[in-house]
Design a protein around this motif. Structure first.
Motif, PDB file in Angstrom:
ATOM      1  N   ASP A 136      -0.535 -27.323 -22.361  1.00  0.00           N
ATOM      2  CA  ASP A 136      -1.867 -26.826 -22.004  1.00  0.00           C
ATOM      3  C   ASP A 136      -2.688 -27.919 -21.332  1.00  0.00           C
ATOM      4  O   ASP A 136      -3.427 -27.660 -20.383  1.00  0.00           O
ATOM      5  N   ARG A 137      -2.589 -29.122 -21.857  1.00  0.00           N
ATOM      6  CA  ARG A 137      -3.249 -30.271 -21.264  1.00  0.00           C
ATOM      7  C   ARG A 137      -2.312 -31.471 -21.365  1.00  0.00           C
ATOM      8  O   ARG A 137      -1.710 -31.711 -22.417  1.00  0.00           O
ATOM      9  N   VAL A 138      -2.204 -32.206 -20.277  1.00  0.00           N
ATOM     10  CA  VAL A 138      -1.427 -33.438 -20.259  1.00  0.00           C
ATOM     11  C   VAL A 138      -2.397 -34.563 -19.896  1.00  0.00           C
ATOM     12  O   VAL A 138      -2.988 -34.557 -18.809  1.00  0.00           O
ATOM     13  N   LEU A 139      -2.598 -35.500 -20.824  1.00  0.00           N
ATOM     14  CA  LEU A 139      -3.521 -36.600 -20.591  1.00  0.00           C
ATOM     15  C   LEU A 139      -2.766 -37.825 -20.083  1.00  0.00           C
ATOM     16  O   LEU A 139      -1.763 -38.225 -20.681  1.00  0.00           O
ATOM     17  N   VAL A 140      -3.236 -38.396 -18.987  1.00  0.00           N
ATOM     18  CA  VAL A 140      -2.599 -39.576 -18.396  1.00  0.00           C
ATOM     19  C   VAL A 140      -3.672 -40.653 -18.166  1.00  0.00           C
ATOM     20  O   VAL A 140      -4.854 -40.340 -18.047  1.00  0.00           O
ATOM     21  N   TYR A 174      -2.987 -42.488 -10.526  1.00  0.00           N
ATOM     22  CA  TYR A 174      -1.668 -42.894 -10.038  1.00  0.00           C
ATOM     23  C   TYR A 174      -0.573 -42.135 -10.805  1.00  0.00           C
ATOM     24  O   TYR A 174       0.335 -41.552 -10.200  1.00  0.00           O
ATOM     25  N   ILE A 175      -0.662 -42.123 -12.136  1.00  0.00           N
ATOM     26  CA  ILE A 175       0.334 -41.422 -12.949  1.00  0.00           C
ATOM     27  C   ILE A 175       0.205 -39.915 -12.764  1.00  0.00           C
ATOM     28  O   ILE A 175       1.207 -39.192 -12.708  1.00  0.00           O
ATOM     29  N   ARG A 176      -1.003 -39.432 -12.653  1.00  0.00           N
ATOM     30  CA  ARG A 176      -1.220 -37.992 -12.433  1.00  0.00           C
ATOM     31  C   ARG A 176      -0.507 -37.542 -11.162  1.00  0.00           C
ATOM     32  O   ARG A 176       0.200 -36.519 -11.159  1.00  0.00           O
ATOM     33  N   ASP A 177      -0.639 -38.283 -10.090  1.00  0.00           N
ATOM     34  CA  ASP A 177      -0.007 -37.911  -8.819  1.00  0.00           C
ATOM     35  C   ASP A 177       1.517 -37.902  -8.928  1.00  0.00           C
ATOM     36  O   ASP A 177       2.186 -37.047  -8.343  1.00  0.00           O
ATOM     37  N   ILE A 178       2.062 -38.859  -9.703  1.00  0.00           N
ATOM     38  CA  ILE A 178       3.515 -38.888  -9.907  1.00  0.00           C
ATOM     39  C   ILE A 178       3.985 -37.634 -10.638  1.00  0.00           C
ATOM     40  O   ILE A 178       4.974 -36.994 -10.247  1.00  0.00           O
TER      41      ILE A 178
END
Length: 224
Positions: A10-14, A18-22
């Motif tokens: 439901d939610r992925v916290l990064v 930079y990590i989000r784009d990967i």
């Protein structure tokens, strides 16, 4: 497993864009579910009584000798060998230059390689490994350092950067991955693959060109 978590969560916290784009590009994740969350822990900034510290750390702090600090386990991503190469270059113009290393793995294969280099290039008076340090000792080492240097390669979130910001210690940090996003304008950035560039950036802080140290301290505290 990671792909499924990223796609179905439901939610992925990064910790960075930079990590989000990967994650979005590699796992076709829902852009609305992957959120950047800068999670910076509360950091203790009260130093202890020097009398309670280990003899080696007491000697460093009481000697009045200026030093650069790097608290980190000796592993590939921490890039210790290139930092040692930079200290070798710096020694030519600043013979009293000292790098204080804290952390574990000195006796690993990589640690042994690092200290063979230190010995072979007569850097034993310039690079000092203090091993494990208490939180109070670490705080004092931050607060009395000319700067910390974090030349990491392949690292994401770097806790020592935030500890330094909180403790009022100038930061020289790697241009690699998302470290520039973490520090923004609060650190001096160096190419971690270039001992020469690491040398140049440490020199700027060491010589305190145009009051650089105080500017970095103020920006670091504001960023923290």
């Amino acid at each position: 497993v990671l792909s499924r978590i990223v796609r179905e969560g439901d939610r992925v916290l990064v910790p960075s864009n930079y990590i989000r784009d990967i994650l979005l590009s590699r796992f076709a994740a829902d852009p609305g579910s992957v959120c950047v969350s800068y999670v910076v822990p509360d950091i203790e900034t009260t130093a202890g009584a020097i009398a309670s510290y280990s003899p080696l750390i007491r000697d460093i702090l009481l000697s009045g000798r200026r030093y650069i600090f790097y608290p980190s386990t000796v592993v590939e991503t921490k890039n210790h060998l290139r930092l040692a190469q930079a200290i070798k270059l710096l020694k030519q113009s600043a013979p009293d230059m000292m790098l204080v290393l804290a952390g574990s793995n000195r006796d690993s294969q990589l640690g042994k390689e690092l200290f063979r280099y230190v010995s072979a290039h007569e850097l034993t008076q310039n690079i000092v490994h203090v091993g494990f340090v208490s939180e109070a000792e670490k705080t004092s080492l931050y607060q009395n350092a000319v700067a910390i240097v974090v030349p990491s390669i392949g690292e994401s979130f770097s806790l020592p950067i935030w500890e330094a910001f909180a403790c009022g210690c100038p930061v020289v940090a790697s241009t690699d991955r998302d470290i520039p996003e973490q520090v923004q304008s609060a650190a001096l950035l160096c190419d971690p693959a270039s001992p020469e560039d690491i040398t140049a950036k440490i020199t700027m802080v060491w010589l305190d060109i145009d009051g650089l140290r105080q500017r970095l301290i103020e920006r670091g505290r504001a960023r923290y």
